[in-house]
Design an enzyme around this catalytic site. Structure first.
Site, PDB file in Angstrom:
ATOM      1  N   ASP A   1       4.373 -20.912  -2.508  1.00 25.08           N
ATOM      2  CA  ASP A   1       3.868 -22.097  -3.211  1.00 25.08           C
ATOM      3  C   ASP A   1       5.039 -22.674  -4.008  1.00 25.08           C
ATOM      4  OD1 ASP A   1       2.173 -23.973  -4.388  1.00 25.08           O
ATOM      5  OD2 ASP A   1       1.125 -22.533  -5.669  1.00 25.08           O
TER       6      ASP A   1
ATOM      7  N   GLN B   1      -8.661 -23.161  -1.826  1.00 23.65           N
ATOM      8  CA  GLN B   1      -7.470 -23.057  -0.983  1.00 23.65           C
ATOM      9  C   GLN B   1      -7.432 -21.709  -0.265  1.00 23.65           C
ATOM     10  OE1 GLN B   1      -4.909 -25.551  -0.537  1.00 23.65           O
ATOM     11  NE2 GLN B   1      -4.667 -24.188   1.209  1.00 23.65           N
TER      12      GLN B   1
ATOM     13  N   ARG C   1     -10.963 -30.358 -11.002  1.00 30.03           N
ATOM     14  CA  ARG C   1      -9.571 -29.871 -11.052  1.00 30.03           C
ATOM     15  C   ARG C   1      -9.094 -30.094 -12.482  1.00 30.03           C
ATOM     16  NH1 ARG C   1      -4.599 -30.829  -6.947  1.00 30.03           N
ATOM     17  NH2 ARG C   1      -5.838 -29.195  -5.942  1.00 30.03           N
TER      18      ARG C   1
ATOM     19  N   ARG D   1      -9.191 -27.100   4.819  1.00 28.86           N
ATOM     20  CA  ARG D   1      -9.794 -27.303   3.489  1.00 28.86           C
ATOM     21  C   ARG D   1     -11.109 -28.059   3.641  1.00 28.86           C
ATOM     22  NH1 ARG D   1      -6.800 -27.588  -1.255  1.00 28.86           N
ATOM     23  NH2 ARG D   1      -8.805 -28.033  -2.197  1.00 28.86           N
TER      24      ARG D   1
ATOM     25  N   CYS E   1       0.104 -23.860   0.637  1.00 29.84           N
ATOM     26  CA  CYS E   1      -1.051 -24.709   0.290  1.00 29.84           C
ATOM     27  C   CYS E   1      -0.676 -26.187   0.279  1.00 29.84           C
ATOM     28  CB  CYS E   1      -1.652 -24.280  -1.037  1.00 29.84           C
ATOM     29  SG  CYS E   1      -0.563 -24.443  -2.464  1.00 29.84           S
TER      30      CYS E   1
ATOM     31  N   HIS F   1      -7.311 -21.001  -7.544  1.00 26.81           N
ATOM     32  CA  HIS F   1      -7.502 -22.075  -6.565  1.00 26.81           C
ATOM     33  C   HIS F   1      -8.344 -21.515  -5.405  1.00 26.81           C
ATOM     34  CE1 HIS F   1      -7.009 -25.782  -4.633  1.00 26.81           C
ATOM     35  NE2 HIS F   1      -5.728 -25.784  -4.343  1.00 26.81           N
TER      36      HIS F   1
HETATM   37  N1  NVA Z   1       0.244 -23.863  -7.695  1.00 29.10           N
HETATM   38  C1  NVA Z   1       0.185 -25.284  -7.411  1.00 29.10           C
HETATM   39  C2  NVA Z   1      -0.790 -25.558  -6.318  1.00 29.10           C
HETATM   40  C3  NVA Z   1      -0.920 -27.001  -5.928  1.00 29.10           C
HETATM   41  C4  NVA Z   1      -1.967 -27.222  -4.882  1.00 29.10           C
HETATM   42  C5  NVA Z   1      -0.198 -26.042  -8.674  1.00 29.10           C
HETATM   43  O1  NVA Z   1      -1.039 -25.545  -9.421  1.00 29.10           O
HETATM   44  O2  NVA Z   1       0.374 -27.104  -8.920  1.00 29.10           O
HETATM   45  N1   CP Z   2      -3.305 -27.715  -1.744  1.00 35.68           N
HETATM   46  C1   CP Z   2      -3.836 -28.621  -2.573  1.00 35.68           C
HETATM   47  O1   CP Z   2      -4.756 -28.335  -3.360  1.00 35.68           O
HETATM   48  O2   CP Z   2      -3.302 -29.864  -2.468  1.00 35.68           O
HETATM   49  P1   CP Z   2      -3.526 -31.103  -3.421  1.00 35.68           P
HETATM   50  O3   CP Z   2      -2.867 -30.791  -4.743  1.00 35.68           O
HETATM   51  O4   CP Z   2      -2.891 -32.259  -2.723  1.00 35.68           O
HETATM   52  O5   CP Z   2      -5.004 -31.311  -3.630  1.00 35.68           O
END
Ligand code: NVA
Ligand code: CP
Length: 315
Positions: free
Chosen positions: A230, A136, A106, A298, A270, A133
């Protein structure tokens, strides 16, 4: 042996998704029956998880999932590894991938993930970047198929022709939805505030017919099979928080928006969610919401994905 990475949704083909949905259903059934499913036990396989941004679901789902498969996990963050002290990503990739069997990352730019993958000896999985992502959306589609299966039993039939309303930021989730729509033959109705539109080039899609743009979020929800949203401010964009709060004020999925979707429409997010911002409490905690199944899934889809990347098709 050819290494398969999962850096964006289109890295796999439609037939591979059909396999993964079926395999995830099998793996989930095993989990629910409290039966062992341990293809990574002998020889023991190890997953390195690298987090440069915060996480709850991604961390727990990959870590618990890997242990359930009989494997092990190494958890690294920017703060407690040399990644945060400017060791080149290429060098990190060469070293880490000599010691483990799989890597999940990540991070911020997709290009950083791609540089790691280019120097990795083992499959690399995108656990979220600024651009995409895919894990997800894999879970979201599995959840949609689970709740609204096709009469044929083919998961791809369950998705083909569906309408997904995306209400909110033209972000990593939106981009990945567009890739999935192009590959699997459904349509995304996209409504974002002005200045936060999706960019087809950045999303990596070639056929703009896979999505329709709506300035009015309620119009985007009209006739949708799934309404999803989101956070207004994604990780890495916190400095824009106040400006975004003002710009996104009308992009809250509420009961009025759900009322114009199909009567059997589902709601997904998500997570993490902010009730009263991108979604009302009535919707996310209401009868059409499947967010808890979505979060749990997930783990099941990622177990199927990890198994597939390392061992290929097993059925
Ligand atoms: N769009 C959000 C998703 C978090 C799971 C982010 O990138 O923070
Ligand atoms: N949806 C998701 O990726 O959640 P986290 O940021 O908690 O991993």
């Amino acid at each position: 042996m050819n290494i398969r990475h999962y850096l964006q949704f289109k890295d796999l083909g439609a037939d591979e998704y059909a396999y993964l949905f079926a395999r995830a259903a099998f793996i989930k059934a095993k989990f629910k029956a409290v039966e062992k499913h341990q293809p990574f036990a002998d020889p023991d396989r190890t997953l390195a998880m690298i987090f440069e941004k915060a996480s709850t679901r991604t961390r727990v789902s990959f870590e618990a999932g890997m242990y359930q498969l009989g494997g092990s996990v190494v958890h690294l963050t920017t703060g407690d590894s040399q990644l945060g002290r400017a060791e080149p990503i290429e060098d990190s990739a060469k070293v880490i991938s000599r010691m483990v069997d799989l890597v999940m990352i990540r991070t911020y730019e997709q290009s950083k993930l791609e540089r790691f993958a280019a120097h990795s000896r083992v499959p690399v999985i995108n656990g979220l970047t600024n651009e995409f992502h895919p894990c997800q959306i894999l879970a979201d589609l599995f959840t949609l198929v689970e709740h609204r299966p096709a009469a044929s039993g083919n998961p791809l039939d369950a998705l083909r022709g569906k309408v997904v309303a995306w209400v909110g930021d033209g972000n990593n989730m939106a981009n990945t939805w567009l890739q999935a729509a192009e590959l699997l033959g459904f349509t995304v109705h996209v409504s974002t505030p002005s200045g936060y539109e999706v960019d087809a080039k950045l999303a990596g899609i070639t056929n703009p017919a896979g999505y329709k743009v709506f300035s009015d979020p309620k119009a985007a929800c009209q006739g949708a099979d799934l309404v999803t949203t989101d956070v207004w401010t994604s990780m890495g964009f916190e400095a824009e928080n106040e400006v975004r709060r003002a710009a996104f004020a009308q992009w809250c999925v509420d009961e009025a928006m759900m009322a114009v979707a199909r009567p059997d429409a589902l709601f997904m997010h998500c997570l993490p969610a902010h009730r009263g911002e991108e979604v009302s409490a009535e919707v996310i905690d209401g009868p059409q919401s499947v967010v808890w199944d979505e979060a749990e899934n997930r783990m099941h889809v990622q177990k199927a994905l990890m198994e597939y990347l390392l061992l290929g098709r097993l059925t």
